[in-house]
Every structure is written in structure tokens, then in C-alpha cells.
Scaffold this motif. Sequence first.
Motif, short mmCIF file in Angstrom:
data_model
loop_
_atom_site.label_atom_id
_atom_site.label_comp_id
_atom_site.label_asym_id
_atom_site.label_seq_id
_atom_site.Cartn_x
_atom_site.Cartn_y
_atom_site.Cartn_z
N THR A 48 2.75 11.24 9.05
CA THR A 48 3.61 10.46 9.81
C THR A 48 2.85 10.00 11.07
N CYS A 59 9.65 6.74 11.12
CA CYS A 59 8.88 8.02 11.00
C CYS A 59 9.95 9.13 12.11
N MET A 102 -4.72 7.45 2.58
CA MET A 102 -3.38 6.90 2.88
C MET A 102 -3.42 5.97 3.93
N SER A 104 -0.43 4.27 4.76
CA SER A 104 1.39 4.17 5.15
C SER A 104 2.02 5.50 5.64
N ALA A 105 2.93 5.36 6.37
CA ALA A 105 3.84 6.63 6.92
C ALA A 105 5.03 5.93 7.06
N SER A 107 4.98 9.77 4.75
CA SER A 107 4.69 10.25 3.24
C SER A 107 4.71 11.64 3.31
N SER A 122 3.61 13.62 -5.01
CA SER A 122 3.75 12.81 -4.06
C SER A 122 5.16 12.35 -4.07
N TYR A 123 5.73 12.27 -3.00
CA TYR A 123 7.36 12.06 -2.98
C TYR A 123 7.70 10.76 -2.87
N GLU A 124 8.35 10.11 -3.65
CA GLU A 124 8.62 8.71 -3.70
C GLU A 124 9.90 8.39 -2.79
N LEU A 125 9.21 8.08 -1.56
CA LEU A 125 10.10 7.77 -0.50
C LEU A 125 10.68 6.45 -0.57
N GLN A 126 10.34 5.51 -0.88
CA GLN A 126 10.88 4.37 -1.10
C GLN A 126 12.16 4.41 -2.16
N HIS A 215 9.87 -0.39 6.79
CA HIS A 215 8.50 0.22 6.56
C HIS A 215 7.67 -0.61 7.17
#
Length: 304
Positions: A48, A59, A102, A104-105, A107, A122-126, A215
Motif C-alpha cells: 500500500t 489505499c 510492483m 501499483s497500490a 495490492s 495475487s488478488y484480483e482487486l479490480q 485507481h
Amino acid sequence: DPATLLSEKVGQLMDWTGKRAVIRMNGEKFRRFVKAPPRNYSVVIMFTALQPQRQCGVCKQADEEYQILANSWRYSSAFTNKVFFATVDFDEGSDVFQMLNMNSAPSFIHFPAKGKPKKSDSYELQVRGFAAEQLARWVGDRTDVQIRVIRPPNYAGPLMLGFLLAVIGGLAYLRRNNLEFLYNKNVWAFSALCFCLIMTSGQMWNHIRGPPYAHKNPTTGQVSYIHGSSQAQFVAETHIVLLFNSAVTMGMVLLHEAATSDMDIGKRKIMCVAGIGLVMLFFSWLLSIFRAKYHGYPYSFLLS
């Protein structure tokens, strides 16, 4: 001795978790407790950028949900030393961001007890959003640890609903001898139109998935309000679509009034031109958003 070293590492992590459900890590702690063997525990890490100068509003929202998830696990009767929750802030562990490539944050990555993280770690945040319940399902899939999310009580919603009902009831009581407004077609038409616009803009999807408002890339500082995939969206995106749909609807209403109204012909011409302008301009913007999300869509109007 590997066994002694492992015992010391687990003991230290348990001690930190006892103080805070989410362990704050820098580069040194990450390399020692996550990257370096031996390790018989999983670590879920949120990467973050919480410092004010990063201006990452999403964040902070994601961190609140992550704290709820970690506390739900920490104070659960099923709590064990097999899964730990940690966070790495960009300003405290930029070397970790560089190590993992990395940019982006926020994640989320799960580091399994054995082997390196896979794509599914890896978590698919979007796509899934950052709601604690969604994160808990993902953690359960990766670790077989089922976490029951327990949220602190929030009385804001019931209080606002009660206040709204009280206001409506008070107004109805004050006008109890004149309730003709309940039979006003325009009032019901406007209410139905607002409901339809809210539903078609994607608000229900936001409520279910809990996506971020927007984002921001912590490296470049660029903020994206429109998600680049047709499988996800940002909260800001739904507000933009709601505004555009409202403008197109207003244009159609003006065109209808210009055609059926008994007003002066000059005013009707102005309404007609304004209606055509609203429909053409905002419909073209809606199409441009659609083209940006559905790559390869061949049609456009006014704007390419």
C-alpha cells in the motif's frame, strides 16, 4: 538449527500479531520472515501507500477492510499460527516493491508456506474489490483457512433510515388534509426515473463487490476513473455513467416537451436544440467509455 530458527520466527510473528492484527513490515522484515527459509506458515501482505503525500484514497479504504479481516482472524476461536497478515508501505519498503516489480497500490499477495506465489496468489482487486468478505473468500481459497468476518457495529445506516422515515411521516402528517401530491404523476415519474438511473449505472455492483473509488499509480501519480476492463469498474465510473445517462434522459425529456408543449414556438425551438445537443454529446461520451472498456468495439459517434 533450522527448527530453532523457525520457532523463533513464529514466536516473533505471534508476538507482533498479539499487539496488532496486521504486522507492519519493511524490507528487512520482509526478507527475513517472508522470503528466507525456513517457513511453515503463510503470509498475506497488502502492499500500500498510506502516506498523505501519496494521495491514495483507495489505499485508506482498502486498509480499513484489511484491518477488519485481520482482526476477525486474530480474535477468532480458530486462530492459529499458520496464517499471518502483514502490510508493506511504499515509503517504508520501496525496495520490496522493486523486488517484486510492483508499480501499483493497493495490492494483495499470498505467500504460501511452501514454494513461490502463483498467479492465483495475487488478488484480483479490480475484479473482486477490497471488501473484507471478498478478501476472506480469497484467503480461504489459498490457505483453506475460513475466516468469518465480524464488522464493528455501524448505526449510521439505521439512524439515517429512521430519520428519513420520520421526516416523510412528519410531512405526511402536516399535510394530512391535503395529500393530492401523492397522486402527482410528475413526482412518481421523477422518483422512478432516479431509481432506474441509479440501478443502470452500476450502484448495485458496487454494493456487492466493493470496488475502489478510483485507481492511482503510486509511481506516476496518474489517477484512473474508468476501469480498462469490461469485467470490473470503479465507483467513480458509475458516477460518471450516471451523470451521462441523466444528461441523455434530460435531452429526451426536452425533445418530448418541445414536440408536445403549448409554449411559444421560440421556446420550443430552444428546447429542441438543447435536447438534441444533450443527447448527441453525452451519448457520444457514453460510446467512448464503452469502446475503452470493450476493446475492439467498432462503432463511435462524434468522438473516436
